[in-house]
Design an enzyme around this catalytic site. Structure first.
Site, mmCIF file in Angstrom:
data_model
loop_
_atom_site.group_PDB
_atom_site.id
_atom_site.type_symbol
_atom_site.label_atom_id
_atom_site.label_comp_id
_atom_site.label_asym_id
_atom_site.label_seq_id
_atom_site.Cartn_x
_atom_site.Cartn_y
_atom_site.Cartn_z
ATOM 1 N NE ARG A 167 -4.076 -2.080 1.994
ATOM 2 C CZ ARG A 167 -4.003 -3.316 2.457
ATOM 3 N NH1 ARG A 167 -2.918 -3.688 3.129
ATOM 4 N NH2 ARG A 167 -4.969 -4.171 2.236
ATOM 5 C CE LYS B 251 -0.976 13.445 -15.176
ATOM 6 N NZ LYS B 251 -1.337 13.863 -16.555
ATOM 7 C CD GLU C 135 5.744 15.493 -23.380
ATOM 8 O OE1 GLU C 135 5.232 16.566 -23.001
ATOM 9 O OE2 GLU C 135 5.078 14.466 -23.606
ATOM 10 C CE LYS D 8 4.495 16.984 -15.190
ATOM 11 N NZ LYS D 8 5.179 15.823 -15.763
ATOM 12 C CD GLU E 40 -4.115 15.612 -15.851
ATOM 13 O OE1 GLU E 40 -2.907 15.772 -16.096
ATOM 14 O OE2 GLU E 40 -4.800 14.703 -16.322
ATOM 15 N NE ARG F 65 0.450 16.561 -13.356
ATOM 16 C CZ ARG F 65 1.036 15.722 -12.514
ATOM 17 N NH1 ARG F 65 0.710 15.720 -11.233
ATOM 18 N NH2 ARG F 65 1.962 14.882 -12.958
ATOM 19 C CG ASN G 53 -2.016 15.798 -20.542
ATOM 20 O OD1 ASN G 53 -0.888 15.362 -20.392
ATOM 21 N ND2 ASN G 53 -2.980 15.590 -19.665
ATOM 22 C CG HIS H 4 0.047 14.525 -24.193
ATOM 23 N ND1 HIS H 4 0.675 15.713 -24.499
ATOM 24 C CD2 HIS H 4 0.959 13.774 -23.512
ATOM 25 C CE1 HIS H 4 1.917 15.675 -24.016
ATOM 26 N NE2 HIS H 4 2.103 14.525 -23.416
ATOM 27 C CG HIS I 61 -2.302 9.608 -25.062
ATOM 28 N ND1 HIS I 61 -2.800 9.994 -23.831
ATOM 29 C CD2 HIS I 61 -0.963 9.718 -24.979
ATOM 30 C CE1 HIS I 61 -1.785 10.330 -23.039
ATOM 31 N NE2 HIS I 61 -0.663 10.163 -23.718
ATOM 32 C CG HIS J 181 4.684 9.831 -25.203
ATOM 33 N ND1 HIS J 181 3.327 9.619 -25.165
ATOM 34 C CD2 HIS J 181 4.893 11.010 -24.575
ATOM 35 C CE1 HIS J 181 2.735 10.619 -24.521
ATOM 36 N NE2 HIS J 181 3.666 11.475 -24.160
#
Length: 452
Positions: free
Chosen positions: A209, A231, A273, A315, A325, A329, A333, A336, A340, A353
């Site tokens: 955990r 992330k 990026e 960032k 987010e 935030r 993206n 993206h 994606h 990517h």
């Protein structure tokens, strides 16, 4: 299939989308979202300072970015020079009692104290891949144990590539941790690119955990983006990064020497990026890139240290304001959502990517122009800098309008059935995160860049 590997670099060459079919990804990637009640409009001063309040209603006093030491300086019109290999640049991600430093510099894996100060127990698990392990695993273990015999290090070496960023591969990390009887005071160390960082972070968030973890990114993509901000996650066959958690590291150690073995294609992928930060919130940084892209492609150490530092500062500011987010935030993206869709539809690992994000950025910019939110000159500047960086400016020919629509329908930024996008609006350095746009503009962009 040709495998991209960390090797001694050769001169960069132009990217050919058809050529991408003959490559397999060499490991490296990124990123999640929640609904918000209104659009997010973002504009920050190019200097990196924050206004007293943001237009999304978040008090920016929460973000107290700390640059603790600086070994990199702007190289706008300077001749190349060797970056310092001693005291690192340190940027802090300010999250209260979960704040952590990003160390940036040359030869940092030869400075054991940087890592050892963040090891709280006696057991460490290094998670890496088949490409990076032969190059940097021994050096990393040495940095973790030098002068510190109480620490023992285990390692797990995963297959290399975006196509392995899944539950089956993740289980190999848990298998090793459980077999080694690691306890709650252990530390997981991610040594590699974005894929390794995302999977190791997710494993650390889930094992017992939650255990400590450290990021040692070895690609441009990971150093400027995916290793910072917490992330973590894995892909699902129906969508990229659909399974994961927000989980912050103890520190991020960016040893710029690891870029010496990075393939040119991987290096260019990470620059997508870097370019993004300039477009959405840092006009001065974008202008710096326009002047210094040849230095970045030539791996000039001073230029790269500055680019990594400035990217991490951008960032860190955003993460400090909006860790999970809820709105702001999401602006990170840019490109993206389209990108994606390319990665999912074309096949994980077929395009890197950053290559997919570059093509997606062109599509987002095109849509912004169709909406009348930016002028033609900015569209051309985006095309020029991406081409200069040896990145694609259109998606693969196999992508269709229907493929884009079906994949984007399950994007993490969909809220109440409405796809929200990050688009440019206004002069350079401004963007908007919104679902309030003319659907006709989106349809026209998809038709312009893909088959019906």
């Amino acid at each position: 299939m040709l495998s991209l590997r960390h090797t001694k670099p050769q001169m960069a060459s132009s990217f050919c989308p058809k050529q991408a079919l003959s490559f397999t990804s060499s490991a490296h990637q990124l990123h999640q979202s929640r609904a918000i009640p209104r659009d997010i409009h973002v504009r920050f001063p190019a200097s990196g300072s924050l206004p007293s309040s943001s237009r999304c209603g978040v008090k920016s006093s929460a973000a107290r970015l700390k640059v603790l030491a600086t070994s990199a300086t702007k190289v706008m019109d300077q001749s190349p020079s060797k970056a310092s290999s001693q005291a690192p640049t340190v940027v802090e991600v300010d999250l209260g009692n979960r704040s952590y430093p990003i160390y940036i510099g040359s030869g940092l894996l030869d400075q054991p104290d940087l890592l050892q100060r963040h090891i709280h127990g006696k057991r460490v698990l290094v998670v890496t891949n088949t490409t990076v392990a032969p190059l940097y695993l021994e050096k990393t273990i040495s940095a973790l144990t030098a002068g510190n015999p109480n620490v023992t290090v285990e390692s797990v070496i995963l297959p290399d590539g975006e196509q392995f960023k899944n539950m089956d591969t993740l289980m190999k990390v848990f298998d090793k941790a459980i077999e080694s009887r690691l306890d709650r005071r252990c530390t997981f160390v991610a040594l590699g690119g974005g894929v390794i960082g995302d999977m190791c972070g997710y494993a650390a968030a889930s094992y017992l955990r939650g255990v400590n973890f450290i990021q040692i990114p070895t690609t441009v993509m990971a150093q400027v983006d995916s290793s910072v901000g917490g992330k973590t996650g894995i892909n699902h066959p129906l969508g990229k990064n659909m399974i994961g958690a927000f989980y912050q590291p103890q520190c991020v150690l960016v040893d710029t020497d690891t870029l010496d073995t990075l393939p040119d294609r991987e290096l260019a992928s990470g620059l997508a990026e870097v370019i993004k930060y300039g477009l959405i919130r840092d006009a001065e940084f974008f202008e710096w890139q326009e002047q210094n892209m040849p230095l970045l492609l030539a791996r000039d150490p001073t230029a790269f240290t500055y680019a990594i530092k400035r990217s991490c500062e951008n960032k860190a500011e955003v993460v400090s304001l909006d860790e999970k987010e809820s709105g702001l935030r999401a602006t990170l993206n840019l490109g993206h959502t389209f990108g994606h869709a390319v990665e999912t539809g074309f096949g994980y690992g077929q395009w890197l990517h950053g290559e997919a994000v570059a093509a997606g950025t062109v599509m987002a910019v095109d849509m912004s122009r169709r909406l009348g939110w930016i002028d033609d000159s900015l569209v051309q500047r985006v095309q020029n800098i991406l081409q200069q960086a040896k990145l694609p400016t259109s998606p693969p020919e196999t992508m269709t309008v229907e493929m884009f629509k079906s994949i984007m329908a399950v994007d993490k930024k969909v809220a109440d059935g409405k796809l929200r996008l990050i688009l440019l609006k206004g002069p350079l350095g401004n963007c908007v995160f919104t679902g309030d746009y003319d659907q006709k503009a989106l349809d026209e962009t998809l038709r312009a860049f893909s088959k019906s």
